[in-house]
Design a protein around this motif. Structure first.
Motif, short mmCIF file in Angstrom:
data_model
loop_
_atom_site.label_atom_id
_atom_site.label_comp_id
_atom_site.label_asym_id
_atom_site.label_seq_id
_atom_site.Cartn_x
_atom_site.Cartn_y
_atom_site.Cartn_z
N GLN A 21 0.82 -1.21 0.00
CA GLN A 21 0.00 0.00 0.00
C GLN A 21 0.86 1.27 0.00
N VAL A 22 2.02 1.19 0.62
CA VAL A 22 2.96 2.32 0.53
C VAL A 22 3.39 2.51 -0.92
N ALA A 23 3.72 1.42 -1.59
CA ALA A 23 4.14 1.48 -2.99
C ALA A 23 3.02 2.04 -3.87
N ASP A 24 1.79 1.58 -3.63
CA ASP A 24 0.65 2.08 -4.41
C ASP A 24 0.46 3.58 -4.19
N ALA A 25 0.63 4.03 -2.94
CA ALA A 25 0.47 5.45 -2.64
C ALA A 25 1.56 6.28 -3.29
N ILE A 26 2.78 5.76 -3.31
CA ILE A 26 3.87 6.47 -3.99
C ILE A 26 3.56 6.63 -5.46
N GLU A 27 3.10 5.55 -6.08
CA GLU A 27 2.77 5.60 -7.51
C GLU A 27 1.64 6.61 -7.77
N ARG A 28 0.63 6.59 -6.93
CA ARG A 28 -0.50 7.52 -7.09
C ARG A 28 -0.04 8.97 -6.98
N MET A 29 0.76 9.25 -5.97
CA MET A 29 1.21 10.62 -5.75
C MET A 29 2.18 11.07 -6.84
N TYR A 30 2.96 10.15 -7.32
CA TYR A 30 3.90 10.45 -8.42
C TYR A 30 3.14 10.84 -9.69
N ARG A 31 2.05 10.17 -9.94
CA ARG A 31 1.31 10.41 -11.18
C ARG A 31 0.33 11.58 -11.08
#
Length: 407
Positions: A360-370
């Motif tokens: 979920q940390v990885a998913d949040a990083i991807e979301r915020m990056y995009r």
């Protein structure tokens, strides 16, 4: 008013207790009060005395008008229960002795996280017939068992009795969270003598920037990268192994870097994991002087806040939250739901995911990056919220509380 303040940490150490004490004391001195700090030789968190200092029986210096008296202690790194207790108890003894020679204090403060400092402050207050204020930064020794460093053994139970003795003997308790106050009241401590003064940020130094610090960015090849930064103490409480796991999950995003900056008991574990996984998207920066922290924060696009999944940490508010707000950084918090996550939720300054959840940390990083619009919104909310945690205002509030027990 002459304030005698006992603290295990003080600048040039840059951890939260050192920073809070210094920034409060600096404001009190500006208002014409005398502040005497008793502390040890700076060595946190590696357990190595900083350059320019010695672990001597007595040293005195002045820092921005604050009189700082340093005493000798048993020094060890921030790890290992027995050695840390020796460290704490040695400071209790030498700080008490040094406090006997401080002329005419009006109030004596001892600050945690470890409460042997408060034992020394209480003893000085009893001998000198002065008010004793306990600044509560951590529910200790419960935090020892919370990180799994030790079970609830006989030594821990003895420490808990000492803890309750100090709460009852304090003329006033200054808690850094509302949760700590609630817990103490549940344990039978008089709530009328407990005041809450949250941590904060020096808004004269922590301000939003539009570009990364050139020297740091060039040195660590971060000039054109999207940086998710964990900045601060690398402790057992922070589950940084799970953040390394999350970094592995986003390694295919070539513009994303996960930054670990600081030192502490878990530093070697992080370095070992990064090496064993062969992660080229992780950047490791050693502990920096406090004066360099705004430059270090400037490297980050996201501030990462991580706490271990244990009930005690629902009551903790990491001070990096407030520095992040001062810098206008969106936050990614992975911690048990509690007072800290509620601050992020109310201010809408970050994204919250469950603790110890690499996926979920990885998913949040991807979301915020995009999502550039999300980042812009979170950043502005972070800036807007910082004024509520201005250290200058909080120092004045604490001064009012000290005056209540003196007058």
């Amino acid at each position: 008013m002459h304030i005698l303040f006992l603290t295990d940490n003080f600048p040039p150490e840059g951890n939260a207790p050192a920073t809070r004490t210094f920034e409060h004391a600096r404001e009190w001195v500006k208002l014409g009060h005398k502040v005497t700090i008793i502390t040890g030789a700076p060595n946190f968190p590696e357990g190595k005395v900083f350059e320019g200092y010695q672990n001597k029986w007595y040293q005195k210096e002045y820092i921005e008008g604050i009189e700082v008296r340093r005493v000798k202690t048993y020094i060890t790194a921030n790890e290992g229960f027995a050695k840390r207790i020796l460290d704490f108890m040695s400071f209790m003894a030498t700080s008490f002795f040094a406090g006997l020679f401080v002329k005419k204090p009006d109030v004596i403060i001892g600050t945690s996280p470890q409460f042997f400092t408060a034992v020394s402050a209480w003893a000085l207050s009893a001998i000198r017939f002065k008010p004793f204020v306990f600044e509560l930064r951590d529910i200790w020794p419960a935090s020892i068992t919370a990180v799994g460093a030790m079970g609830r053994t006989l030594p821990i139970r003895i420490l808990e009795k000492v803890e309750m003795f100090l709460y009852r003997r304090a003329n006033k308790i200054i808690s850094v969270t509302h949760s700590f106050k609630s817990e103490l009241i549940e344990r039978g401590v008089d709530g009328n003598k407990i005041d809450v003064i949250l941590n904060g940020v020096d808004l004269s130094k922590y301000i939003p920037v539009t570009s990364k610090d050139e020297a740091f960015a060039k040195a660590y090849d971060l000039e054109d990268k999207f940086v998710v930064g964990y900045v601060g103490t690398h402790g057992l409480a922070h589950s940084l192994d799970k953040i390394v796991d999350a970094a592995e999950l986003v390694k295919d995003f070539t513009e994303v870097r996960v930054l670990f900056a600081g030192g502490g008991a878990a530093k070697e574990q992080v370095e070992s994991l990064v090496k064993s996984k062969g992660l080229s998207n992780v950047v490791l920066i050693p502990r920096q002087p406090k004066s360099e922290m705004p430059k270090l924060w400037s490297l980050c696009d996201i501030s990462l806040v991580s706490l271990k999944d244990t009930p005690l940490f629902k009551t903790v508010i990491p001070s990096k939250i407030f520095e992040s707000m001062g810098m206008g950084l969106p936050m990614l918090m992975t911690s048990p739901g509690g007072e800290a996550s509620e601050i992020i939720r109310k201010t809408k300054s970050g994204v919250i995911v469950p603790p110890e959840s690499p996926e979920q940390v990885a998913d949040a990083i991807e979301r915020m990056y995009r999502d550039k619009e999300l980042m812009k919104e979170l950043s502005q909310n972070s800036v807007n919220s910082a004024v509520n945690f201005d250290r200058e205002k909080l120092a004045l509030l604490m001064l009012e509380k000290l005056e209540e027990v003196v007058n």
